[in-house]
Design a protein around this motif. Structure first.
Motif, mmCIF file in Angstrom:
data_model
loop_
_atom_site.group_PDB
_atom_site.id
_atom_site.type_symbol
_atom_site.label_atom_id
_atom_site.label_comp_id
_atom_site.label_asym_id
_atom_site.label_seq_id
_atom_site.Cartn_x
_atom_site.Cartn_y
_atom_site.Cartn_z
ATOM 1 N N GLN A 29 -15.643 114.587 92.123
ATOM 2 C CA GLN A 29 -14.422 114.813 91.334
ATOM 3 C C GLN A 29 -13.972 116.264 91.474
ATOM 4 O O GLN A 29 -12.779 116.543 91.607
ATOM 5 C CB GLN A 29 -14.672 114.464 89.866
ATOM 6 C CG GLN A 29 -14.844 112.990 89.622
ATOM 7 C CD GLN A 29 -15.205 112.675 88.184
ATOM 8 O OE1 GLN A 29 -15.893 113.435 87.504
ATOM 9 N NE2 GLN A 29 -14.743 111.524 87.713
ATOM 10 N N LYS A 40 -10.762 119.601 87.209
ATOM 11 C CA LYS A 40 -11.632 118.429 87.285
ATOM 12 C C LYS A 40 -11.342 117.469 86.133
ATOM 13 O O LYS A 40 -11.357 116.252 86.301
ATOM 14 C CB LYS A 40 -13.106 118.851 87.260
ATOM 15 C CG LYS A 40 -14.034 117.664 87.357
ATOM 16 C CD LYS A 40 -15.488 118.076 87.250
ATOM 17 C CE LYS A 40 -16.346 116.832 87.107
ATOM 18 N NZ LYS A 40 -17.644 117.095 86.574
ATOM 19 N N VAL A 44 -10.808 113.369 86.031
ATOM 20 C CA VAL A 44 -11.536 112.482 85.113
ATOM 21 C C VAL A 44 -10.548 111.640 84.312
ATOM 22 O O VAL A 44 -10.712 110.425 84.176
ATOM 23 C CB VAL A 44 -12.460 113.302 84.175
ATOM 24 C CG1 VAL A 44 -13.046 112.426 83.074
ATOM 25 C CG2 VAL A 44 -13.573 113.977 84.972
ATOM 26 N N GLU A 47 -9.087 108.951 86.527
ATOM 27 C CA GLU A 47 -10.049 107.884 86.837
ATOM 28 C C GLU A 47 -10.377 107.039 85.604
ATOM 29 O O GLU A 47 -10.771 105.887 85.734
ATOM 30 C CB GLU A 47 -11.325 108.477 87.445
ATOM 31 C CG GLU A 47 -11.104 108.981 88.858
ATOM 32 C CD GLU A 47 -12.358 109.440 89.555
ATOM 33 O OE1 GLU A 47 -13.461 109.426 88.950
ATOM 34 O OE2 GLU A 47 -12.252 109.839 90.739
ATOM 35 N N GLU A 48 -10.217 107.618 84.428
ATOM 36 C CA GLU A 48 -10.452 106.857 83.190
ATOM 37 C C GLU A 48 -9.168 106.226 82.661
ATOM 38 O O GLU A 48 -9.135 105.705 81.554
ATOM 39 C CB GLU A 48 -11.074 107.768 82.138
ATOM 40 C CG GLU A 48 -12.491 108.200 82.499
ATOM 41 C CD GLU A 48 -13.103 109.153 81.490
ATOM 42 O OE1 GLU A 48 -12.398 109.596 80.535
ATOM 43 O OE2 GLU A 48 -14.293 109.462 81.664
#
Length: 128
Positions: A29, A40, A44, A47-48
């Motif tokens: 990541q 970063k 995250v 991706e979530e």
């Protein structure tokens, strides 16, 4: 579910596809964040599925991950191969080999430590 729809809209979200493509590309990541010029935490969040990238970042991402923008958004088109199940025996062997390497490293360090203690002990015995 067939292999063809592993990343399809019924099985995966944008974040799932993004994470899968990133992992397939061998990037962390943090590495992807650095290449895209974002934090970063932003990766995250994407991706979530807590937020979505802007079009310019999406375009950059598709190039870096070697997938189409359409695939990232919908799961259709050019994307990575679905993950293959790992052979449990090979995973076990790799873990054992890593454990053995670690043990040998510790044994080497302990042998060196013992040699230093022995040298100090001999010095003290000669002085006394």
């Amino acid at each position: 579910m067939s292999d063809d729809d592993w990343y399809g809209p019924d099985a995966a979200t944008f974040g799932d596809r993004m994470a899968g493509a990133r992992e397939q590309a061998g990037m962390s990541q943090a590495q992807l964040a650095r290449r895209l010029g974002v934090k970063k935490g932003t990766i995250v969040a994407w991706e979530e599925d807590r937020s979505d990238p802007r079009a310019n970042r999406l375009q950059m991402m598709s190039g870096l991950l070697n997938v189409s923008i359409i695939w990232l958004l919908t799961g259709e088109g050019d994307g990575p191969e679905p993950p293959q199940p790992e052979d449990p025996q090979s995973v076990g062997l790799a873990e054992l080999a890593a454990e053995l390497r670690e043990l040998r490293s510790q044994m080497r360090a302990n042998a060196e430590h013992a040699a230093r203690i022995e040298k100090r002990l001999r010095t003290l015995m000669q002085e006394g």
